[in-house]
Each structure stands twice: as structure tokens, then as C-alpha cells.
Design a protein around this motif. Structure first.
Motif, PDB file in Angstrom:
ATOM      1  N   ILE A 232      10.905 -43.789  82.734  1.00 24.69           N
ATOM      2  CA  ILE A 232      11.245 -43.007  83.986  1.00 24.69           C
ATOM      3  C   ILE A 232      12.059 -42.398  84.430  1.00 24.69           C
ATOM      4  O   ILE A 232      13.363 -42.581  83.751  1.00 24.69           O
ATOM      5  CB  ILE A 232      11.087 -43.272  85.141  1.00 24.69           C
ATOM      6  CG1 ILE A 232       9.466 -44.461  85.944  1.00 24.69           C
ATOM      7  CG2 ILE A 232      11.409 -42.412  86.266  1.00 24.69           C
ATOM      8  CD1 ILE A 232       9.212 -44.877  87.212  1.00 24.69           C
TER       9      ILE A 232
ATOM     10  N   GLU B  21      17.778 -43.743  80.931  1.00 24.44           N
ATOM     11  CA  GLU B  21      15.855 -43.496  81.228  1.00 24.44           C
ATOM     12  C   GLU B  21      15.469 -44.881  81.128  1.00 24.44           C
ATOM     13  O   GLU B  21      16.249 -46.041  81.151  1.00 24.44           O
ATOM     14  CB  GLU B  21      15.775 -43.616  80.296  1.00 24.44           C
ATOM     15  CG  GLU B  21      13.754 -43.549  80.066  1.00 24.44           C
ATOM     16  CD  GLU B  21      13.284 -42.864  78.466  1.00 24.44           C
ATOM     17  OE1 GLU B  21      12.383 -43.610  77.654  1.00 24.44           O
ATOM     18  OE2 GLU B  21      13.401 -41.912  78.763  1.00 24.44           O
TER      19      GLU B  21
ATOM     20  N   LYS C  60      15.599 -39.866  84.963  1.00 25.87           N
ATOM     21  CA  LYS C  60      16.289 -39.646  86.160  1.00 25.87           C
ATOM     22  C   LYS C  60      15.280 -38.483  87.293  1.00 25.87           C
ATOM     23  O   LYS C  60      15.611 -38.817  88.291  1.00 25.87           O
ATOM     24  CB  LYS C  60      17.581 -38.591  85.877  1.00 25.87           C
ATOM     25  CG  LYS C  60      18.555 -39.585  85.904  1.00 25.87           C
ATOM     26  CD  LYS C  60      20.200 -39.104  85.613  1.00 25.87           C
ATOM     27  CE  LYS C  60      20.831 -40.131  85.712  1.00 25.87           C
ATOM     28  NZ  LYS C  60      22.332 -39.498  85.634  1.00 25.87           N
ATOM     29  N   ASP C  61      14.476 -37.460  87.388  1.00 21.68           N
ATOM     30  CA  ASP C  61      14.122 -36.507  87.753  1.00 21.68           C
ATOM     31  C   ASP C  61      12.732 -37.209  88.593  1.00 21.68           C
ATOM     32  O   ASP C  61      12.656 -36.701  89.419  1.00 21.68           O
ATOM     33  CB  ASP C  61      12.550 -35.507  86.839  1.00 21.68           C
ATOM     34  CG  ASP C  61      14.761 -34.433  86.433  1.00 21.68           C
ATOM     35  OD1 ASP C  61      15.762 -34.100  86.583  1.00 21.68           O
ATOM     36  OD2 ASP C  61      14.421 -33.623  85.319  1.00 21.68           O
ATOM     37  N   GLU C  62      12.410 -37.943  87.403  1.00 23.88           N
ATOM     38  CA  GLU C  62      10.634 -38.197  87.677  1.00 23.88           C
ATOM     39  C   GLU C  62      11.308 -39.880  89.640  1.00 23.88           C
ATOM     40  O   GLU C  62      10.877 -40.152  90.961  1.00 23.88           O
ATOM     41  CB  GLU C  62      10.113 -39.126  87.424  1.00 23.88           C
ATOM     42  CG  GLU C  62       9.635 -38.324  86.027  1.00 23.88           C
ATOM     43  CD  GLU C  62       9.186 -38.663  84.995  1.00 23.88           C
ATOM     44  OE1 GLU C  62       8.003 -38.058  84.520  1.00 23.88           O
ATOM     45  OE2 GLU C  62       9.608 -40.112  84.121  1.00 23.88           O
ATOM     46  N   ILE C  63      12.427 -40.186  89.125  1.00 24.79           N
ATOM     47  CA  ILE C  63      13.324 -40.778  90.068  1.00 24.79           C
ATOM     48  C   ILE C  63      13.685 -40.840  91.619  1.00 24.79           C
ATOM     49  O   ILE C  63      12.940 -40.977  92.474  1.00 24.79           O
ATOM     50  CB  ILE C  63      14.332 -41.961  89.718  1.00 24.79           C
ATOM     51  CG1 ILE C  63      13.907 -42.743  87.971  1.00 24.79           C
ATOM     52  CG2 ILE C  63      15.443 -42.423  90.766  1.00 24.79           C
ATOM     53  CD1 ILE C  63      15.210 -43.620  87.283  1.00 24.79           C
ATOM     54  N   GLU C  64      13.948 -39.199  90.930  1.00 26.36           N
ATOM     55  CA  GLU C  64      14.447 -38.268  92.255  1.00 26.36           C
ATOM     56  C   GLU C  64      13.280 -37.947  92.823  1.00 26.36           C
ATOM     57  O   GLU C  64      13.133 -38.187  94.252  1.00 26.36           O
ATOM     58  CB  GLU C  64      15.453 -37.378  92.070  1.00 26.36           C
ATOM     59  CG  GLU C  64      16.551 -37.615  91.452  1.00 26.36           C
ATOM     60  CD  GLU C  64      17.580 -38.107  92.508  1.00 26.36           C
ATOM     61  OE1 GLU C  64      17.205 -37.784  93.208  1.00 26.36           O
ATOM     62  OE2 GLU C  64      18.179 -38.900  91.851  1.00 26.36           O
ATOM     63  N   LEU C  65      11.961 -37.991  92.665  1.00 25.61           N
ATOM     64  CA  LEU C  65      10.795 -37.364  92.870  1.00 25.61           C
ATOM     65  C   LEU C  65       9.901 -39.337  93.490  1.00 25.61           C
ATOM     66  O   LEU C  65       9.804 -38.512  94.835  1.00 25.61           O
ATOM     67  CB  LEU C  65       9.980 -37.517  91.759  1.00 25.61           C
ATOM     68  CG  LEU C  65       8.491 -36.981  92.761  1.00 25.61           C
ATOM     69  CD1 LEU C  65       8.319 -35.347  93.481  1.00 25.61           C
ATOM     70  CD2 LEU C  65       8.041 -36.099  91.099  1.00 25.61           C
ATOM     71  N   VAL C  66      10.135 -40.514  92.718  1.00 33.53           N
ATOM     72  CA  VAL C  66      10.104 -41.463  93.641  1.00 33.53           C
ATOM     73  C   VAL C  66      10.408 -41.750  94.995  1.00 33.53           C
ATOM     74  O   VAL C  66      10.371 -41.705  96.067  1.00 33.53           O
ATOM     75  CB  VAL C  66       9.966 -42.760  92.816  1.00 33.53           C
ATOM     76  CG1 VAL C  66       9.859 -43.553  93.538  1.00 33.53           C
ATOM     77  CG2 VAL C  66       8.659 -42.522  92.324  1.00 33.53           C
TER      78      VAL C  66
END
Length: 139
Positions: A81, A68, A83-89
Motif C-alpha cells: 500500500i 510503502e 501513501k495515496d492508498e493509505i489516505e483513501l483508507v
């Protein structure tokens, strides 16, 4: 699991900084930065704070490589944030300006719809509670 030195190197490159420029920003020498990145020695607490400010990350992220990431958005506002949200970004960063505006519009629409739905549920709940109290008072 990566070392702190590897994380510093990765973050420096991610931010497009040379070792010289990073050294300047954290008020150290290029040789200090090289030593950190090659795990020859660890940065002091003061240097860790400076690195976190430059990279806009939490100390946990730098020190432990936490999954995180906590970003400092403004003076007193932080955002967490995963990991999933980082991938979205990462995906969003591949879009051009117009495509990003479309995505932002879609997200705004979803959030507005969600807020309206929550307000509708609150109003229904208030109405039911109000009707119950009016019935209790008249009985």
C-alpha cells in the motif's frame, strides 16, 4: 524522518494498545517497550518480528519507515500500500457501515466493468486471429 522508537509508539497508539499490553503481546516488559519507544535501545530481531506480527506490517516499514507499507493479509498473502492508498483508507474509515457498502458497490461495479472490457478485447483479438488463420488456411 521518524525514529524506530517513534514508529513503535505511533503504531502502538494506532492499535489502541498500552505499553503493558504491547509488552505482553511481544513477551517483553513494559520497561522494554518504553526503552524502544524512547530510542534508549533497539529491539532484537526476534522482537522486531513479534512487533511486525502484532502491528501486521513489514519489517521494512518498522525499521526504515518506508513510504510503502506492506500488510500481511493472510498466512501467505501480502499487499503493498502506498501513501495515496493509505489516505483513501483513512477517508473510508470515516464512513459509517452503509456508506462503506455503497463505496464497495461502486468499486465492485468499476472492477466488473473493467473485467468485461478486458474480456471483450480478448475475444475480439481471438476472433481476429481466428479469422486470419482461417483465411490463411483456405488460401
Amino acid at each position: 524522518m521518524s525514529t524506530m522508537g517513534e514508529r513503535i509508539r505511533k503504531l502502538r497508539k494506532l492499535h489502541g494498545l498500552s505499553q503493558d499490553k504491547l509488552a505482553e503481546l511481544i513477551e517483553k516488559t513494559k520497561s522494554n517497550v518504553s526503552g524502544y519507544e524512547n530510542d534508549k535501545f533497539e529491539p532484537s530481531a526476534q522482537t522486531i518480528i513479534a512487533l511486525c506480527k502484532v502491528f501486521n506490517i513489514s519489517a521494512d516499514s518498522l525499521l526504515f519507515g518506508a513510504d510503502e507499507v506492506v500488510l500481511k493479509i493472510e498466512q501467505s498473502e501480502y499487499i503493498s500500500i502506498i501513501k495515496d492508498e493509505i489516505e483513501l483508507v483513512k477517508k473510508i474509515k470515516k464512513l459509517n457501515y452503509d456508506e462503506r457498502l455503497k463505496i464497495e458497490g461502486i468499486i465492485d461495479g468499476i472492477l466488473i466493468s473493467k473485467e468485461l472490457s478486458q474480456n471483450k478485447n480478448k475475444n475480439s483479438s481471438l476472433l481476429i486471429n481466428g479469422e486470419e488463420s482461417a483465411t490463411t488456411e483456405t488460401a
